[in-house]
Design a protein around this motif. Structure first.
Motif, PDB file in Angstrom:
ATOM      1  N   ALA B 326      -0.136   1.878  21.032  1.00 54.39           N
ATOM      2  CA  ALA B 326      -1.022   0.320  20.727  1.00 54.39           C
ATOM      3  C   ALA B 326      -1.239  -0.423  19.447  1.00 54.39           C
ATOM      4  CB  ALA B 326      -1.969   0.355  21.319  1.00 54.39           C
ATOM      5  N   GLU B 327      -1.232   0.515  18.431  1.00 53.94           N
ATOM      6  CA  GLU B 327      -1.257  -0.071  17.026  1.00 53.94           C
ATOM      7  C   GLU B 327      -0.245  -0.359  15.806  1.00 53.94           C
ATOM      8  OE1 GLU B 327      -5.347   0.860  15.720  1.00 53.94           O
ATOM      9  OE2 GLU B 327      -6.902   0.906  17.572  1.00 53.94           O
ATOM     10  N   PHE B 328       1.027   0.548  16.065  1.00 50.25           N
ATOM     11  CA  PHE B 328       1.549   0.726  15.683  1.00 50.25           C
ATOM     12  C   PHE B 328       2.244  -0.794  14.822  1.00 50.25           C
ATOM     13  CE2 PHE B 328       6.477   1.057  14.127  1.00 50.25           C
ATOM     14  CZ  PHE B 328       6.260   2.609  13.656  1.00 50.25           C
ATOM     15  N   SER B 358      -3.590   8.218  14.464  1.00 47.69           N
ATOM     16  CA  SER B 358      -2.490   8.281  14.127  1.00 47.69           C
ATOM     17  C   SER B 358      -1.874   6.963  13.575  1.00 47.69           C
ATOM     18  CB  SER B 358      -1.821   7.352  15.457  1.00 47.69           C
ATOM     19  OG  SER B 358      -2.158   8.489  16.432  1.00 47.69           O
ATOM     20  N   ARG B 359      -3.099   6.189  12.769  1.00 47.02           N
ATOM     21  CA  ARG B 359      -2.939   5.205  11.906  1.00 47.02           C
ATOM     22  C   ARG B 359      -2.671   5.075  10.057  1.00 47.02           C
ATOM     23  NH1 ARG B 359      -8.163   2.353  13.245  1.00 47.02           N
ATOM     24  NH2 ARG B 359      -8.948   4.268  13.591  1.00 47.02           N
ATOM     25  N   VAL B 440       6.164   2.185  -7.537  1.00 42.15           N
ATOM     26  CA  VAL B 440       4.706   1.541  -7.671  1.00 42.15           C
ATOM     27  C   VAL B 440       4.819   1.456  -5.993  1.00 42.15           C
ATOM     28  CG1 VAL B 440       5.531  -1.167  -7.508  1.00 42.15           C
ATOM     29  CG2 VAL B 440       3.670  -0.983  -7.785  1.00 42.15           C
ATOM     30  N   GLY B 441       3.502   1.385  -5.041  1.00 44.19           N
ATOM     31  CA  GLY B 441       3.996   2.001  -3.749  1.00 44.19           C
ATOM     32  C   GLY B 441       3.163   0.899  -2.919  1.00 44.19           C
ATOM     33  N   PHE B 442       2.967  -0.158  -1.991  1.00 39.99           N
ATOM     34  CA  PHE B 442       1.839  -1.235  -1.585  1.00 39.99           C
ATOM     35  C   PHE B 442       1.419  -0.620   0.312  1.00 39.99           C
ATOM     36  CE2 PHE B 442       4.161  -3.486  -4.522  1.00 39.99           C
ATOM     37  CZ  PHE B 442       2.643  -4.372  -5.499  1.00 39.99           C
ATOM     38  N   SER B 443       0.915  -0.550   0.507  1.00 37.06           N
ATOM     39  CA  SER B 443       0.281  -0.219   1.781  1.00 37.06           C
ATOM     40  C   SER B 443      -0.531  -1.213   2.770  1.00 37.06           C
ATOM     41  CB  SER B 443      -0.169   0.806   1.743  1.00 37.06           C
ATOM     42  OG  SER B 443      -0.611   1.126   2.962  1.00 37.06           O
ATOM     43  N   VAL B 444      -0.333  -2.688   3.330  1.00 41.39           N
ATOM     44  CA  VAL B 444      -1.017  -3.338   4.092  1.00 41.39           C
ATOM     45  C   VAL B 444      -1.515  -2.534   5.245  1.00 41.39           C
ATOM     46  CG1 VAL B 444      -1.470  -5.757   4.358  1.00 41.39           C
ATOM     47  CG2 VAL B 444       0.289  -5.038   2.418  1.00 41.39           C
ATOM     48  N   PHE B 445      -2.678  -3.311   5.627  1.00 41.31           N
ATOM     49  CA  PHE B 445      -2.493  -2.526   7.074  1.00 41.31           C
ATOM     50  C   PHE B 445      -3.725  -3.473   7.301  1.00 41.31           C
ATOM     51  CE2 PHE B 445      -5.343   0.107   4.468  1.00 41.31           C
ATOM     52  CZ  PHE B 445      -6.322   0.955   4.766  1.00 41.31           C
ATOM     53  N   SER B 446      -4.219  -3.420   8.890  1.00 43.97           N
ATOM     54  CA  SER B 446      -5.130  -3.729  10.074  1.00 43.97           C
ATOM     55  C   SER B 446      -6.000  -2.438  10.132  1.00 43.97           C
ATOM     56  CB  SER B 446      -4.897  -4.466  10.102  1.00 43.97           C
ATOM     57  OG  SER B 446      -3.736  -3.665  11.524  1.00 43.97           O
ATOM     58  N   GLU B 447      -7.259  -2.627   9.972  1.00 39.02           N
ATOM     59  CA  GLU B 447      -7.627  -1.347  10.959  1.00 39.02           C
ATOM     60  C   GLU B 447      -9.118  -1.455  11.884  1.00 39.02           C
ATOM     61  OE1 GLU B 447     -11.196  -0.089   7.975  1.00 39.02           O
ATOM     62  OE2 GLU B 447     -11.523   1.798   9.028  1.00 39.02           O
ATOM     63  N   ARG B 448      -8.901  -1.846  13.080  1.00 38.54           N
ATOM     64  CA  ARG B 448      -9.150  -2.224  14.011  1.00 38.54           C
ATOM     65  C   ARG B 448     -10.742  -1.138  14.030  1.00 38.54           C
ATOM     66  NH1 ARG B 448      -7.293   0.051  20.316  1.00 38.54           N
ATOM     67  NH2 ARG B 448      -8.418  -2.266  21.294  1.00 38.54           N
ATOM     68  N   THR B 449     -11.666  -1.545  13.878  1.00 32.29           N
ATOM     69  CA  THR B 449     -12.873  -0.860  14.302  1.00 32.29           C
ATOM     70  C   THR B 449     -14.012  -1.302  15.154  1.00 32.29           C
ATOM     71  OG1 THR B 449     -13.928  -2.962  11.945  1.00 32.29           O
ATOM     72  CG2 THR B 449     -12.738  -1.120  11.242  1.00 32.29           C
ATOM     73  N   GLY B 726     -10.245   3.284   6.581  1.00 27.08           N
ATOM     74  CA  GLY B 726      -9.975   2.580   5.656  1.00 27.08           C
ATOM     75  C   GLY B 726      -9.037   3.502   4.797  1.00 27.08           C
ATOM     76  N   GLY B 727      -9.452   4.148   4.021  1.00 21.23           N
ATOM     77  CA  GLY B 727      -8.785   4.595   2.664  1.00 21.23           C
ATOM     78  C   GLY B 727      -7.527   5.448   3.532  1.00 21.23           C
ATOM     79  N   THR B 728      -8.011   6.467   4.365  1.00 24.93           N
ATOM     80  CA  THR B 728      -6.830   7.594   4.354  1.00 24.93           C
ATOM     81  C   THR B 728      -6.257   7.271   4.957  1.00 24.93           C
ATOM     82  OG1 THR B 728      -9.499   8.612   5.175  1.00 24.93           O
ATOM     83  CG2 THR B 728      -7.378   9.394   5.461  1.00 24.93           C
ATOM     84  N   ILE B 729      -6.360   6.057   5.904  1.00 24.10           N
ATOM     85  CA  ILE B 729      -5.082   5.188   7.014  1.00 24.10           C
ATOM     86  C   ILE B 729      -3.902   4.227   5.993  1.00 24.10           C
ATOM     87  CG2 ILE B 729      -4.270   3.345   8.453  1.00 24.10           C
ATOM     88  CD1 ILE B 729      -7.184   3.139   8.833  1.00 24.10           C
ATOM     89  N   GLY B 730      -4.648   4.060   4.852  1.00 19.45           N
ATOM     90  CA  GLY B 730      -3.650   3.634   3.618  1.00 19.45           C
ATOM     91  C   GLY B 730      -3.341   3.871   2.651  1.00 19.45           C
TER      92      GLY B 730
END
Lengths: 295, 772
Positions: B326-328, B358-359, B440-449, B726-730
């Motif tokens: 659902a959140e992929f 899974s995020r 350098v690496g970026f990670s942009v994400f949405s966190e459904r909360t 969020g910290g763990t997700i990104g």
């Protein structure tokens, strides 16, 4: 309660009997009596966790922590004598002038974490014979001689014959390791020590300790010892030989490191394959040589 | 300090914890007897016999026949339920499964006694990895379950193949995430006490959802819920591992009732690593279609999750594969999406949600997709993200999730600015010429909360969590007590809720006591998980305080002869707006109880209010940026710098938010570089100590730089969004992308996390063998 005998309290390890030795001869007497069933408790930094996991299940522990007679450092001419109960932390500052003290200090900082260094002992580390233990590698590098005591007397064992395989040494069950004698390096010897571990304070995946002379820009008396790569610490004799008389350059070091990587019998585990260990030997040996020459 | 909301108030929770006054399960065993579980040394097999040495009190599955098996359910045709007996009965299905339990006077005697229980198991063929479990003829972990597939979910929008066929570029890759353990500092444990006088049993347990545990215990043990009380003392970390039911807790309660006494189970680290829940053992195959401007048009993903031997209660083993499905799409705007997501059972320790669920892995997948495409198009990773991030709200994703207002592009731009991307690229180039590899690496994400019943119902869960209730009371002295169904265990909710309630009722947070973790004292609720408590319990607290404030205003209005709507409650005082006339809140409280004859007609005495809040959910967002140096000769990675630009809406307590991020990012770095549960081919677990399972220490993580954006959406009544995960997700994606960036000159592809030194070194050495 009889003196020196402690009623086993409830604890995480499998049940065992405990004897606190008040003298070397008393410790040796206990070892003579219990043989294979006994383990010597020095700093306990490897033994006690192994017992808590019940991987080690000695029936009897002989605690030698009270033995101040084994807590000494002596310089006897060209030999540094280290009592078995000297704690790791002692070596963080050079215990002797010159390259030997420097090398011991370099290695000491890699031994576990500070609480481990405060408790763990030089002799305990040698007798435990973890293939990735710093002191085992140093003992092999310096051609140390290890002295034992037992009811039948005692003997001296060269480091080269002492480490047999993982956690296994030439020590007989009734023997107590009492002293390590390190022939001191000549004052103009240069030393290097490099290791790679997953986290700060972990056992190294691989380490390389080197000593060499290069008064005229040419390498002499090169020694290379490696830890964490096999079932015991190893010397790299072909690489040492290849360096002999060579001009100390990045190329000669690179070539020697390559030889070391190929000549050793590497073993893999969950943290890295044998091939990976060989790669580490190649990198760390070269870096240790460069470190030595740069110093 | 008014308002209290937004203040970095020191946590009320900390003084007792920091001075050794915390009370954890192992501190509360009293005169309990101790349990020790006898665990299977075999991954798969039939139990032939279990015999205890004479004089040992032991129970086996046969003794617990009356206890119903755990049977987590989803009501959907693509889900096949599997059952777990609380003690193995007939078969064992993973190394570490509990097959018997012994009772002794002390934990040490119990451990000795457990060694005197002899278990004869006839081994059967076992299957350890998810791909192996799918092979035709693979051993069946559960006899009735053909092909070992527990959940096989599919989703497809229109035109996927068409979009791929017309794409300017298709980027395709495999991704593997290795198995982790959430590794709470305090492992699991409980004390069960049977009270012969009342016939009640109290389970004091280190769990995240006391009410749910009480319900399932009553169901499995076949007893009224009122005969059970579940108490949660201080909890030394949980991270999801203590959200799902521990079969051992059921056994502990059963033994206490059977022996009519008090018994305790305190898990040791080896048991925790071997037998508590694992997570995130995934294999993905991902394809992305891009147009000529590097805009993502479509994603096609095949997701495989190893769920272990059993399904976890209440969320089921569908939690990882269905969330992944659902959140992929994450924060990226594309319309065409096809996905198949499977949960596959194997002879390994069961899975449960772990912070981020899974995020962390799906974020890694999308962020790798972006970086790989950026390389293909020859543009900066930041630029391809800018072109593809969601920027208009509300946004409806390909799977129908509605994103409320966020700051996806803004968070990225801020991160680029903070790290000084242009300067970094120069440093990176000059370092390379010295043989040093920076990335350098970026990670942009949405966190459904903060999602409530509607979101869980969409998963067709038999047990559908979602709402939270808060019972609020102001006592005659003017102090406030709030009783929650949520069950905070380190999130600082005793502080943040007191701040929320304090503003609403005009009292200092120190006068607000938060009561939680006791089914006898709190309203039914779902506990603390899924970055929900501040949003949902906080919303309920806000609503309940609003009701209580209205009553206070009513009483004050009568006393001050004003209209209720003219009363302002602030700083401990109710005043008539625009005048000096006022009355202390404490005086109103006394009056409400002790002079109720003065209350307006029809007004009940006392000051209580109850409210329930059940939102659809809100999306917080963030951009993480990691800077690393990789040693290509050893494969070692050092994280030099880590920047988080976080948008969690209104910050109730910014210090607590930062703390959540520090811990979360550390766990993300752990997943990216360090932690990995390993099994051998026989199904023996190889990582049962912290010498082999490697959480990073302070020496391995950098100082974190946290920056905040505050986008306030209408999705929650407090304006706050969740951010616990969020910290763990990104972090994993930022770190892995940085490592890949550093190693780009070697032309290697990172397809696995953790990116351990040996794996990275292998990639580099393979590339060295290929002449450039």
């Amino acid at each position: 309660m009889a003196p020196g005998y402690y009623t086993p309290a409830l604890m995480k390890p499998a049940p065992f009997d405990y004897h606190q030795a008040r003298s070397v001869s008393e410790a040796v007497a206990h070892l003579g009596e219990y043989g294979y069933e006994a383990k010597v408790l020095a700093g306990g930094q490897s033994l006690v966790p192994a017992m808590n996991f019940r991987l080690a299940r000695p029936a009897v522990l002989v605690d030698i922590n009270p033995l101040d007679e084994l807590d000494y450092l002596d310089e006897d001419g060209d030999t540094l004598r280290i009592g078995a109960m000297v704690r790791h932390v002692t070596f963080e500052q050079p215990v002797t002038k010159g390259p030997t003290g420097r090398l011991l200090a370099m290695a000491a900082h890699h031994v576990g974490h500070l609480p481990i260094r405060i408790r763990g002992t030089f002799g305990g580390s040698l007798a435990h014979a973890d293939p990735a233990a710093e002191w085992c590698v140093i003992a092999l590098l310096l051609d140390a001689e290890l002295s034992t005591r037992s009811l039948s007397g005692g003997r001296d064992i060269p480091a080269a014959g002492f480490f047999q395989t993982v956690f296994t040494t030439a020590l007989e069950p009734e023997e107590l390791l009492v002293e390590a004698r390190l022939p001191k390096l000549s004052q103009h010897t240069r030393v290097g020590f490099q290791q790679f571990s997953r986290r700060a304070g972990d056992f190294a995946l691989t380490m390389a300790a080197v000593a060499l002379e290069s008064d005229d820009g040419r390498v002499g008396n090169a020694r290379i010892a490696l830890g964490g790569v096999s079932d015991r610490p190893l010397r790299a004799p072909e690489a040492e030989q290849a360096l002999e008389g060579q001009v100390a350059t990045e190329e000669s070091f690179r070539a020697a490191a390559e030889i070391a990587a190929l000549e050793i019998d590497a073993i893999g585990d969950i943290h890295g394959s044998a091939d990976y260990r060989r790669d580490l030997v190649r990198a760390l040996t070269r870096r240790a040589l460069e470190q030595a020459i740069a110093a | 300090m008014i308002p209290w909301i937004g203040q970095p108030l020191p946590r009320f929770e900390d003084p007792p914890l920091l001075t050794g006054e915390g009370r954890f399960v192992a501190d509360l065993t009293g005169d309990a007897s101790f349990l020790r579980f006898v665990r299977s040394p075999v991954a798969h097999g039939r139990i032939v016999s279990i015999e205890a040495h004479e004089g040992i009190t032991a129970f086996t599955g046969a003794d617990l026949r009356e206890v119903r098996p755990i049977r987590p359910l989803l009501h959907r045709p693509d889900f096949h339920p599997i059952e777990q007996p609380v003690l193995a009965s007939g078969k064992v299905r993973f190394v570490g499964e509990a097959v018997a339990v012994v009772v002794a006077g002390t934990p040490e005697e119990a451990e000795d006694a457990a060694e005197q229980v002899f278990v004869d198991i006839e081994p059967e063929d076992r299957v350890i990895s998810a791909p192996d479990a799918l092979r035709p003829g693979a051993p069946a972990v559960h006899d009735h379950l053909e092909g070992n597939v527990v959940v096989d979910a599919r989703f497809e929008t229109e035109r996927v193949d068409e979009v791929f066929a017309g794409a300017a570029a298709v980027v395709e890759f495999d991704l593997r995430s290795r198995r982790q353990n959430a590794l709470p500092l305090e492992a699991r444990g409980s004390v069960a006490s049977y009270d012969p006088r009342s016939g009640r049993t109290t389970l004091t347990a280190s769990v995240q959802s006391p009410h749910v545990v009480r319900t399932v215990l009553a169901d499995l043990l076949g007893m009224p819920e009122s005969d059970l009380r579940v108490v949660v003392p201080d909890v030394g970390g949980a991270f999801g591992q203590k959200f799902c039911l521990a079969p051992e807790d059921v056994v502990t309660a059963w033994v206490a009732r059977r022996l009519r006494t008090t018994v305790s189970w305190v898990e040791d680290r080896r048991e925790n690593l071997m037998s508590s829940f694992h997570s995130r053992d995934h294999h993905y195959r991902v394809r992305g279609a891009f147009d000529a401007d590097a805009r993502l048009l479509a994603v096609d993903a095949d997701l495989l999750c190893n769920i272990g031997a059993y399904s976890c209660y209440p969320v089921t083993c569908g939690v990882e594969p269905l969330m992944a499905l659902a959140e992929f799409p994450g924060p990226y705007d594309f319309g065409a999406y096809r996905v198949r997501s499977r949960g596959v059972t194997t002879n390994t320790c069961p899975m449960a949600p772990y912070r981020g669920v899974s995020r962390p892995v799906i974020t890694l997948a999308m962020e790798r997709l972006m970086d790989l495409a950026a390389v293909r198009f020859g543009i900066e990773p930041a630029e391809i993200r800018r072109r593809n991030l969601v920027s208009e709200f509300p946004y409806t994703s390909a799977t129908g999730l509605v994103y409320d207002e966020g700051s996806y592009v803004e968070s990225l731009d801020r991160a680029v600015e903070v790290i000084g991307l242009e300067d970094f690229r120069e440093r990176q180039l000059s370092a390379r010429s010295e043989g040093r590899y920076l990335g350098v690496g970026f990670s942009v994400f949405s966190e459904r909360t903060g999602y409530g019943t509607s979101a869980f119902a969409a998963r067709s869960m038999d047990v559908t969590p979602g709402y939270e209730t808060v019972d609020l009371a102001m006592d005659p002295s003017g102090n406030v007590e709030a009783r929650l169904g949520a069950s905070p265990h380190g999130q600082g909710l005793e502080t943040t809720l007191a701040q929320l309630i304090g503003d609403e009722l005009g009292v200092a947070p120190a006068r607000v006591r938060i009561v939680h973790g006791d089914t006898d004292r709190t309203p039914y609720g779902w506990g603390t998980f899924a970055s929900r408590s501040l949003v949902i319990a906080g919303g309920a607290a806000r609503l309940a305080s609003g009701r209580l404030a209205a009553k206070l205003a009513g009483i004050a209005a009568a006393e001050l002869e004003a209209a209720p709507e003219d009363i302002v409650i602030r700083a401990g005082r109710a005043t008539v707006a625009g005048t000096d006339a006022g009355i202390e809140v404490a005086e109103l409280a006394r009056l409400a109880y002790h002079s109720s004859h003065r209350l307006a007609a029809g007004m009940d005495p006392g000051l209580t209010a109850t409210a329930t809040y059940d939102p659809d959910g809100t999306f917080s967002n963030a951009c993480h940026a990691a800077m690393v140096e990789v040693d290509p000769e050893t494969g070692g990675v050092r994280v030099d710098r880590f920047v988080v630009v976080e948008d969690a809406g209104r910050l109730i307590n910014p210090m607590i938010v930062d703390g959540q991020l520090h811990g979360g990012v550390t766990q993300g770095i752990a997943g990216a570089l360090y932690e990995e549960i390993r099994y051998d081919e026989e199904g023996n677990i190889l990582t049962t100590s912290l010498m082999d399972f490697l959480p990073p220490t302070l020496a391995e993580v950098p100082t974190f730089e946290v920056h905040h954006l505050e986008t306030i959406s209408e999705a929650t009544i407090t304006g706050a969004k969740g951010l616990g995960e969020g910290g763990t997700i990104g972090a994993p994606a930022a770190v892995i992308n940085a490592v890949a960036d550093a190693l780009r000159p070697f032309g290697v592809e990172i397809t696995e996390m953790p990116a351990t030194p040996s794996r990275l070194r292998r990639l580099v050495s393979e590339s060295e063998r290929i002449p450039a």
